[in-house]
Design a protein around this motif. Structure first.
Motif, PDB file in Angstrom:
ATOM      1  N   MET A  19       0.827  -1.197   0.000  1.00 59.28           N
ATOM      2  CA  MET A  19       0.000   0.000   0.000  1.00 59.28           C
ATOM      3  C   MET A  19       0.870   1.258   0.000  1.00 59.28           C
ATOM      4  SD  MET A  19      -3.053   0.945  -0.063  1.00 59.28           S
ATOM      5  CE  MET A  19      -4.177   2.205   0.318  1.00 59.28           C
ATOM      6  N   LYS A  20       2.005   1.187   0.714  1.00 54.23           N
ATOM      7  CA  LYS A  20       2.889   2.339   0.787  1.00 54.23           C
ATOM      8  C   LYS A  20       3.457   2.679  -0.597  1.00 54.23           C
ATOM      9  CE  LYS A  20       6.794   4.147   3.363  1.00 54.23           C
ATOM     10  NZ  LYS A  20       7.834   3.883   4.362  1.00 54.23           N
TER      11      LYS A  20
ATOM     12  N   THR B 270       3.059   6.156  -2.630  1.00 60.05           N
ATOM     13  CA  THR B 270       4.280   6.808  -3.099  1.00 60.05           C
ATOM     14  C   THR B 270       4.193   7.092  -4.599  1.00 60.05           C
ATOM     15  OG1 THR B 270       5.537   5.653  -1.400  1.00 60.05           O
ATOM     16  CG2 THR B 270       6.788   6.610  -3.200  1.00 60.05           C
ATOM     17  N   LEU B 271       3.597   6.188  -5.328  1.00 57.72           N
ATOM     18  CA  LEU B 271       3.417   6.365  -6.766  1.00 57.72           C
ATOM     19  C   LEU B 271       2.659   7.662  -7.061  1.00 57.72           C
ATOM     20  CD1 LEU B 271       3.916   4.538  -9.333  1.00 57.72           C
ATOM     21  CD2 LEU B 271       1.553   3.851  -9.086  1.00 57.72           C
TER      22      LEU B 271
ATOM     23  N   TYR C 138       2.596  13.468  -8.326  1.00 60.33           N
ATOM     24  CA  TYR C 138       2.155  14.827  -7.988  1.00 60.33           C
ATOM     25  C   TYR C 138       3.341  15.786  -8.015  1.00 60.33           C
ATOM     26  CZ  TYR C 138       0.361  18.816  -5.425  1.00 60.33           C
ATOM     27  OH  TYR C 138       0.008  20.085  -5.058  1.00 60.33           O
ATOM     28  N   ARG C 139       4.494  15.350  -7.514  1.00 64.62           N
ATOM     29  CA  ARG C 139       5.698  16.184  -7.556  1.00 64.62           C
ATOM     30  C   ARG C 139       6.108  16.480  -9.002  1.00 64.62           C
ATOM     31  NH1 ARG C 139       8.448  12.612  -3.954  1.00 64.62           N
ATOM     32  NH2 ARG C 139       7.331  12.871  -2.017  1.00 64.62           N
ATOM     33  N   GLU C 140       5.912  15.512  -9.882  1.00 66.10           N
ATOM     34  CA  GLU C 140       6.218  15.723 -11.304  1.00 66.10           C
ATOM     35  C   GLU C 140       5.370  16.863 -11.865  1.00 66.10           C
ATOM     36  OE1 GLU C 140       8.341  14.045 -13.338  1.00 66.10           O
ATOM     37  OE2 GLU C 140       8.628  12.064 -12.495  1.00 66.10           O
TER      38      GLU C 140
ATOM     39  N   TYR D 114       4.315   3.779 -14.759  1.00 69.91           N
ATOM     40  CA  TYR D 114       5.223   4.774 -14.173  1.00 69.91           C
ATOM     41  C   TYR D 114       6.355   4.115 -13.381  1.00 69.91           C
ATOM     42  CZ  TYR D 114       6.546   9.018 -11.562  1.00 69.91           C
ATOM     43  OH  TYR D 114       7.222  10.080 -11.008  1.00 69.91           O
ATOM     44  N   LYS D 115       7.572   4.427 -13.786  1.00 68.24           N
ATOM     45  CA  LYS D 115       8.795   3.939 -13.135  1.00 68.24           C
ATOM     46  C   LYS D 115       8.884   2.415 -13.100  1.00 68.24           C
ATOM     47  CE  LYS D 115       9.823   8.036 -10.501  1.00 68.24           C
ATOM     48  NZ  LYS D 115      10.262   8.613  -9.261  1.00 68.24           N
ATOM     49  N   LYS D 116       8.318   1.793 -14.119  1.00 68.41           N
ATOM     50  CA  LYS D 116       8.366   0.334 -14.233  1.00 68.41           C
ATOM     51  C   LYS D 116       8.900  -0.013 -15.617  1.00 68.41           C
ATOM     52  CE  LYS D 116       4.657  -0.537 -11.011  1.00 68.41           C
ATOM     53  NZ  LYS D 116       3.784   0.575 -10.778  1.00 68.41           N
ATOM     54  N   PRO D 117       9.577  -1.143 -15.744  1.00 71.04           N
ATOM     55  CA  PRO D 117      10.049  -1.532 -17.074  1.00 71.04           C
ATOM     56  C   PRO D 117       8.869  -1.882 -17.983  1.00 71.04           C
ATOM     57  CG  PRO D 117      10.441  -3.290 -15.479  1.00 71.04           C
ATOM     58  CD  PRO D 117       9.941  -2.110 -14.708  1.00 71.04           C
TER      59      PRO D 117
END
Length: 190
Positions: A1-2, A6-7, A12-14, A106-109
């Motif tokens: 869940m964390k 975080t995803l 959101y920061r992007e 996102y951030k995955k191969p």
């Protein structure tokens, strides 16, 4: 869940980066051009490659940016080339699709199996079920009347769309486009 939370926070920061906004705007221009060349098969079925930029933005910047981009592009494309009545439910489904793509890519191969599974889930949940419900409400047609043609169209387009997206990501990655975008992102945040 964390990891899931975080995803969304990283995505959101992007959104706060000017480079993210400008890159998304360039993909938005591509999406608008691609939407002008859709193939309409009646009132209920449309074949278009305009979702490709939505998927690329979700891949690069995550579910928050992907959802906002998809929703805003849906409204903008409708304003530029209205086809049928505007229905906010369809825009919400488009936002959900952007979020789903962002969560899966996102951030995955990017592998062919990941693309096939993601495309299948988005097509089943968003295109076949939710969009058909929205069209049923919008046009007053029965859900089961619209479902077979829409399910068949999505079943046929599933491997085609998957291969197009996978090939596009591989080609852009080989050319170093994603590396350049990500390098500019990390340089802009320092």
């Amino acid at each position: 869940m964390k990891k899931f939370v975080t995803l969304f926070t990283e995505s959101y920061r992007e959104l706060k980066s000017v480079r993210t906004i400008t890159t998304a705007a360039m993909f938005g221009a591509v999406a608008i051009v691609l939407s002008m060349f859709s193939i309409n098969m009646g009132s209920y079925i449309r074949i278009s490659f305009a979702s490709l930029p939505n998927e690329l933005v979700a891949y690069l910047f995550g579910p928050v940016v992907g959802g906002l981009f998809s929703g805003s592009m849906d409204v903008l494309k409708y304003l530029l080339k209205p086809m049928g009545a505007f229905f906010p439910g369809l825009t919400m489904v488009t936002i959900l699709a952007g979020i789903m793509y962002g969560c899966m890519f996102y951030k995955k191969p990017i592998t062919l199996s990941r693309v096939l599974v993601t495309k299948f889930l988005v097509m089943l949940v968003c295109n076949v079920i939710l969009n058909t419900i929205c069209l049923s409400i919008l046009y007053g047609k029965g859900f089961m009347v619209l479902l077979p043609a829409r399910a068949l169209k999505n079943l046929v387009m599933w491997p085609i769309d998957s291969m197009i997206f996978y090939s596009m990501v591989r080609a852009l990655d080989t050319m170093g486009v994603f590396k350049t975008i990500r390098k500019a992102q990390t340089a802009g945040t320092k």
